[in-house]
Motif scaffolding. Structure first.
Motif, PDB file in Angstrom:
ATOM      1  N   ARG A   1       1.780 -18.974  -0.388  1.00  0.00           N
ATOM      2  CA  ARG A   1       1.172 -17.645  -0.511  1.00  0.00           C
ATOM      3  C   ARG A   1      -0.111 -17.737  -1.339  1.00  0.00           C
ATOM      4  NH1 ARG A   1       2.697 -12.644   0.297  1.00  0.00           N
ATOM      5  NH2 ARG A   1       4.845 -13.304   0.738  1.00  0.00           N
TER       6      ARG A   1
ATOM      7  N   GLY B   1      -0.560  -5.871   6.559  1.00  0.00           N
ATOM      8  CA  GLY B   1      -0.004  -6.839   5.621  1.00  0.00           C
ATOM      9  C   GLY B   1       1.058  -6.306   4.685  1.00  0.00           C
ATOM     10  N   THR B   2       0.986  -5.014   4.335  1.00  0.00           N
ATOM     11  CA  THR B   2       1.878  -4.462   3.316  1.00  0.00           C
ATOM     12  C   THR B   2       2.491  -3.155   3.796  1.00  0.00           C
ATOM     13  OG1 THR B   2       0.494  -5.427   1.574  1.00  0.00           O
ATOM     14  CG2 THR B   2       2.020  -3.681   0.925  1.00  0.00           C
TER      15      THR B   2
ATOM     16  N   ARG C   1       3.898   0.537   3.945  1.00  0.00           N
ATOM     17  CA  ARG C   1       3.486   1.728   3.199  1.00  0.00           C
ATOM     18  C   ARG C   1       4.548   2.820   3.348  1.00  0.00           C
ATOM     19  NH1 ARG C   1       1.131   6.720   3.695  1.00  0.00           N
ATOM     20  NH2 ARG C   1       1.335   6.645   5.967  1.00  0.00           N
TER      21      ARG C   1
ATOM     22  N   PHE D   1       1.425   0.629   7.645  1.00  0.00           N
ATOM     23  CA  PHE D   1       1.124  -0.493   6.762  1.00  0.00           C
ATOM     24  C   PHE D   1      -0.278  -0.328   6.167  1.00  0.00           C
ATOM     25  CE2 PHE D   1       4.215  -1.921   9.803  1.00  0.00           C
ATOM     26  CZ  PHE D   1       4.999  -2.853   9.147  1.00  0.00           C
TER      27      PHE D   1
ATOM     28  N   GLY E   1      -3.317  -4.485   2.299  1.00  0.00           N
ATOM     29  CA  GLY E   1      -2.797  -5.112   1.082  1.00  0.00           C
ATOM     30  C   GLY E   1      -3.695  -6.203   0.524  1.00  0.00           C
TER      31      GLY E   1
END
Length: 375
Positions: free
Chosen positions: A101, A134-135, A137, A313, A316
């Motif tokens: 990562r 990526g993230t 929500r 999403f 991010g």
């Protein structure tokens, strides 16, 4: 701190855009190092639900140089796509490191320093290809922390098994929300409701054998004033009027809605029939929570056993590059898919599209790879 390793070129993210960019750069004589936090190429797709199939046809979804095998059928299953990505990385001889990562990217004179879970790297050029999804929500709904039912984001949903016999609310009328609601209803939930804030655009995945992706690609070439009337006419022909079920036809056409919100239409793979058969009930938007109850925008309250938040999403990117002042107000890079945002720092695959994520990601990868190789 002395970097543990120095590379000329590092690509962050081994999804479709990252794989395509790496392959094209390698063919141009460069040797990129490709890093991904997941366990394999295309690992972000591992986090998608089991029933998922591509909404774009196989022939328009392959990466540069390798078609998706015919055995995968017209609409490719998630697991077949993952196998294709792994085979693609191997066939192209990509230097791929999984389980790494990248946590932060910093500038040090003419070098980029990457802090990773496996140590520090230095590179002359960095291409970020982690995508705009990526993230997960989840909105900051009032009272959410006190909700006594079960709640997961759609990224955590896999199959309808855990919801059999239960009352389920799916929040969000995008593609994920529509498919999960259909899946849960078919899988034996006692009741399924779909919370909708605004009337969604709905199109058939294919109309008269023509994939919706081709229509999305054609939209770019049509005069703007033509697109909305054409899309409205197609919906009237292909999708029945669902106003009586809580899904009226939206006032805006596909182009205007996409420009206003950046969201793509729902590609119908079952939600229309599920709503007409009342297997999925449409309810108002979620406004908040109160103990076991979900508060809706029309003043009503319901008490589902479980809530699946298909609320989208974010890219991010803030922890990675937010300190470099390269992100716009929506958290997306200020420059992408063709020119560096800073010298030696590129982004690829961050533009929402109606023409298909895999295809347009490959198109963007060609532009970025050509520019990086020439530089």
């Amino acid at each position: 701190m002395t970097p543990v390793e120095r590379r000329e070129l590092v690509i962050v993210g081994a999804g479709s855009a990252g794989l395509a960019t790496a392959a094209l750069l390698r063919r141009a004589g460069r040797e990129p190092l490709l890093l991904d936090a997941g366990p394999s190429a295309g690992a972000a797709w591992l986090g998608r639900y089991d029933r998922l199939r591509l909404h774009t046809p196989r022939l328009l979804s392959g990466l540069p140089g390798h078609r998706i095998p015919r055995s995968c059928g017209r609409w490719v299953r998630r697991d077949d796509l993952l196998e294709y990505f792994r085979d693609y990385a191997e066939a192209e001889g990509l230097d791929l490191r999984t389980g790494v990562r990248v946590e932060r990217i910093d500038r040090d004179d003419d070098t980029w320093l990457l802090e990773t879970s496996g140590g520090e790297l230095a590179a002359s050029t960095v291409v970020v290809a982690t995508g705009y999804n990526g993230t997960p929500r989840i909105p900051d709904w009032p009272g959410l922390e006190g909700f006594t039912g079960g709640l997961v984001h759609s990224s955590e949903y896999r199959d309808p098994g855990p919801y059999r016999g239960r009352d389920v609310l799916v929040v969000g009328a995008g593609n994920s929300g529509a498919e999960i609601a259909t899946d849960v209803a078919a899988g034996g939930a006692s009741r399924v409701r779909l919370s909708v804030r605004a009337a969604p655009q709905i199109v058939r995945r294919a109309t008269a054998g023509i994939p919706a992706q081709l229509i999305g690609m054609a939209i770019r070439r049509l005069p703007p004033d033509w697109v909305d009337p054409i899309s409205k006419g197609m919906r009237r022909v292909a999708v029945p009027d669902l106003a009586a079920y809580g899904l009226p036809r939206p006032e805006l056409g596909i182009r205007s809605a996409f420009l206003a919100t950046g969201t793509t239409p729902i590609l119908d793979v079952g939600i229309v029939d599920a709503v007409r058969r009342r297997q999925v009930e449409v309810v108002a938007a979620v406004e908040g929570f109160d103990g076991p109850d979900v508060l809706l925008a029309d003043g009503s309250r319901i008490a589902p056993d479980d809530v699946v938040a298909a609320t989208g999403f974010r890219a991010g990117l803030e922890p990675l590059v937010g300190h470099l002042d390269v992100l716009g107000p929506r958290g997306l890079p200020l420059k992408t898919d063709g020119e560096p945002v800073l010298p030696g720092l590129w982004f690829v695959g961050f533009v929402p599209t109606l023409g298909g994520q895999l295809r347009d990601g490959s198109v963007a990868a060609r532009r970025v790879a050509a520019a990086v190789a020439a530089g």
